[in-house]
Design a protein around this motif. Structure first.
Motif, mmCIF file in Angstrom:
data_model
loop_
_atom_site.group_PDB
_atom_site.id
_atom_site.type_symbol
_atom_site.label_atom_id
_atom_site.label_comp_id
_atom_site.label_asym_id
_atom_site.label_seq_id
_atom_site.Cartn_x
_atom_site.Cartn_y
_atom_site.Cartn_z
ATOM 1 N N UNK A 52 0.850 -1.179 0.000
ATOM 2 C CA UNK A 52 0.000 0.000 0.000
ATOM 3 C C UNK A 52 0.887 1.230 0.000
ATOM 4 N N UNK A 53 0.383 2.294 -0.611
ATOM 5 C CA UNK A 53 1.168 3.512 -0.679
ATOM 6 C C UNK A 53 0.269 4.691 -0.328
ATOM 7 N N UNK A 54 0.808 5.602 0.467
ATOM 8 C CA UNK A 54 0.047 6.763 0.921
ATOM 9 C C UNK A 54 0.886 8.020 0.726
ATOM 10 N N UNK A 55 0.278 9.034 0.098
ATOM 11 C CA UNK A 55 0.971 10.295 -0.100
ATOM 12 C C UNK A 55 0.660 11.190 1.099
ATOM 13 N N UNK A 56 1.653 11.384 1.961
ATOM 14 C CA UNK A 56 1.499 12.202 3.162
ATOM 15 C C UNK A 56 1.462 13.683 2.778
ATOM 16 N N UNK A 57 2.390 14.108 1.946
ATOM 17 C CA UNK A 57 2.478 15.457 1.380
ATOM 18 C C UNK A 57 2.770 15.298 -0.107
ATOM 19 N N UNK A 58 2.624 16.337 -0.891
ATOM 20 C CA UNK A 58 2.952 16.192 -2.317
ATOM 21 C C UNK A 58 4.391 15.745 -2.564
ATOM 22 N N UNK A 59 5.287 15.980 -1.610
ATOM 23 C CA UNK A 59 6.696 15.597 -1.791
ATOM 24 C C UNK A 59 7.101 14.393 -0.936
ATOM 25 N N UNK A 60 6.175 13.853 -0.144
ATOM 26 C CA UNK A 60 6.519 12.790 0.812
ATOM 27 C C UNK A 60 5.521 11.632 0.700
ATOM 28 N N UNK A 61 6.037 10.414 0.431
ATOM 29 C CA UNK A 61 5.168 9.232 0.345
ATOM 30 C C UNK A 61 5.677 8.141 1.275
ATOM 31 N N UNK A 62 4.749 7.307 1.670
ATOM 32 C CA UNK A 62 5.071 6.147 2.517
ATOM 33 C C UNK A 62 4.503 4.914 1.835
ATOM 34 N N UNK A 63 5.313 3.897 1.700
ATOM 35 C CA UNK A 63 4.875 2.634 1.105
ATOM 36 C C UNK A 63 5.166 1.518 2.097
ATOM 37 N N UNK A 64 4.228 0.595 2.211
ATOM 38 C CA UNK A 64 4.413 -0.584 3.063
ATOM 39 C C UNK A 64 4.296 -1.823 2.189
ATOM 40 N N UNK A 65 5.237 -2.747 2.363
ATOM 41 C CA UNK A 65 5.219 -4.047 1.684
ATOM 42 C C UNK A 65 5.099 -5.130 2.751
ATOM 43 N N UNK A 66 4.162 -6.035 2.582
ATOM 44 C CA UNK A 66 3.994 -7.168 3.489
ATOM 45 C C UNK A 66 4.045 -8.445 2.668
ATOM 46 N N UNK A 67 4.709 -9.469 3.181
ATOM 47 C CA UNK A 67 4.720 -10.752 2.477
ATOM 48 C C UNK A 67 4.674 -11.890 3.480
ATOM 49 N N UNK A 68 4.118 -12.978 3.034
ATOM 50 C CA UNK A 68 4.046 -14.201 3.835
ATOM 51 C C UNK A 68 4.322 -15.392 2.927
ATOM 52 N N UNK A 69 5.087 -16.334 3.438
ATOM 53 C CA UNK A 69 5.405 -17.575 2.730
ATOM 54 C C UNK A 69 5.080 -18.712 3.689
ATOM 55 N N UNK A 70 4.034 -19.457 3.388
ATOM 56 C CA UNK A 70 3.539 -20.507 4.284
ATOM 57 C C UNK A 70 3.637 -21.847 3.548
ATOM 58 N N UNK A 71 4.280 -22.832 4.187
ATOM 59 C CA UNK A 71 4.467 -24.152 3.570
ATOM 60 C C UNK A 71 4.161 -25.256 4.569
ATOM 61 N N UNK A 72 3.601 -26.348 4.060
ATOM 62 C CA UNK A 72 3.401 -27.559 4.852
ATOM 63 C C UNK A 72 3.791 -28.746 3.973
ATOM 64 N N UNK A 73 4.609 -29.635 4.524
ATOM 65 C CA UNK A 73 5.074 -30.783 3.754
ATOM 66 C C UNK A 73 5.013 -32.031 4.630
ATOM 67 N N UNK A 106 8.308 -4.272 5.063
ATOM 68 C CA UNK A 106 9.198 -3.190 4.655
ATOM 69 C C UNK A 106 8.413 -1.888 4.684
ATOM 70 N N UNK A 107 9.002 -0.874 5.279
ATOM 71 C CA UNK A 107 8.430 0.461 5.253
ATOM 72 C C UNK A 107 9.368 1.359 4.474
ATOM 73 N N UNK A 108 8.846 2.068 3.491
ATOM 74 C CA UNK A 108 9.677 2.897 2.614
ATOM 75 C C UNK A 108 9.113 4.322 2.618
ATOM 76 N N UNK A 109 9.942 5.270 3.038
ATOM 77 C CA UNK A 109 9.576 6.685 3.030
ATOM 78 C C UNK A 109 10.408 7.362 1.952
ATOM 79 N N UNK A 110 9.743 8.102 1.065
ATOM 80 C CA UNK A 110 10.439 8.768 -0.038
ATOM 81 C C UNK A 110 10.093 10.258 -0.034
ATOM 82 N N UNK A 111 11.139 11.053 -0.033
ATOM 83 C CA UNK A 111 10.997 12.503 -0.168
ATOM 84 C C UNK A 111 11.489 12.853 -1.559
ATOM 85 N N UNK A 112 10.647 13.474 -2.365
ATOM 86 C CA UNK A 112 10.965 13.764 -3.766
ATOM 87 C C UNK A 112 10.657 15.243 -4.025
#
Length: 170
Positions: A52-73, A106-112
């Motif tokens: 998900x990505x959210x624009x906090x300000x026109x020059x500042x964004x925050x992106x979150x990445x979530x992942x899960x890997x589930x296995x049964x053998x 992962x949390x990613x903050x970008x100032x552009x």
């Protein structure tokens, strides 16, 4: 005519278990004909990614990445005493299980920012976290009271050959 493999069938067409009257050599068709060896591997897996990505300000964004890997053998094995694997030794059965769960964030903050139309400044900050949880266990037994029970009634065996359990985390 003599064959080192012996005669696989009798005169009525029934398979001969010991074609050469040797306790070591077993009819190579025995596993197929008597269903005396089984190997079953059941595996389930899911890999999931969300972001998900959210624009906090026109020059500042925050992106979150979530992942899960589930296995049964699960691996189930069984061999009857007359199988090619056991060659007249005692029958055996085994069960091996492994479940693994891995998660990541992962949390990613970008100032552009563009300055005076001539300069462009991008600053990126990243933080992350990973977690892994793996459980495994196995059990091998022999001397089951009857071959058709296979690995479905492993508790009826009179001998426990080996057992193992483990937990790995990071």
């Amino acid at each position: 005519v003599y064959s080192p493999l012996g005669k696989p069938y009798d005169e009525n067409g029934n398979p001969i278990l010991d074609p050469v009257n040797d306790s070591y050599r077993v009819n190579p068709l025995v596993d197929l004909l008597y269903d005396s060896y089984r190997y079953a591997n059941k595996h389930s897996s899911a890999y999931i990614n969300l972001y998900g990505e959210y624009m906090i300000l026109p020059t500042l964004t925050y992106r979150i990445n979530l992942n899960a890997d589930v296995n049964a053998n699960t691996i189930n094995k069984s061999a009857a005493s007359n199988s090619l694997v056991r060659r007249r030794d005692t029958n055996y059965a085994s069960i091996q299980n492994e479940q693994s769960n891995r998660y990541g964030y992962e949390g990613i903050v970008t100032y552009d920012k563009t300055i005076n139309k001539d300069h462009h400044l991008t600053i990126t900050g990243i933080n992350g976290l990973q977690k892994s949880h793996i459980e495994s266990d196995s059990l091998q037994v022999s001397n089951l009271p009857y071959d058709p029970s296979r690995y479905y009634n492993i508790g009826s065996a009179t001998t426990v050959n080996s057992y193992y359990s483990n937990l790995r985390e990071w």
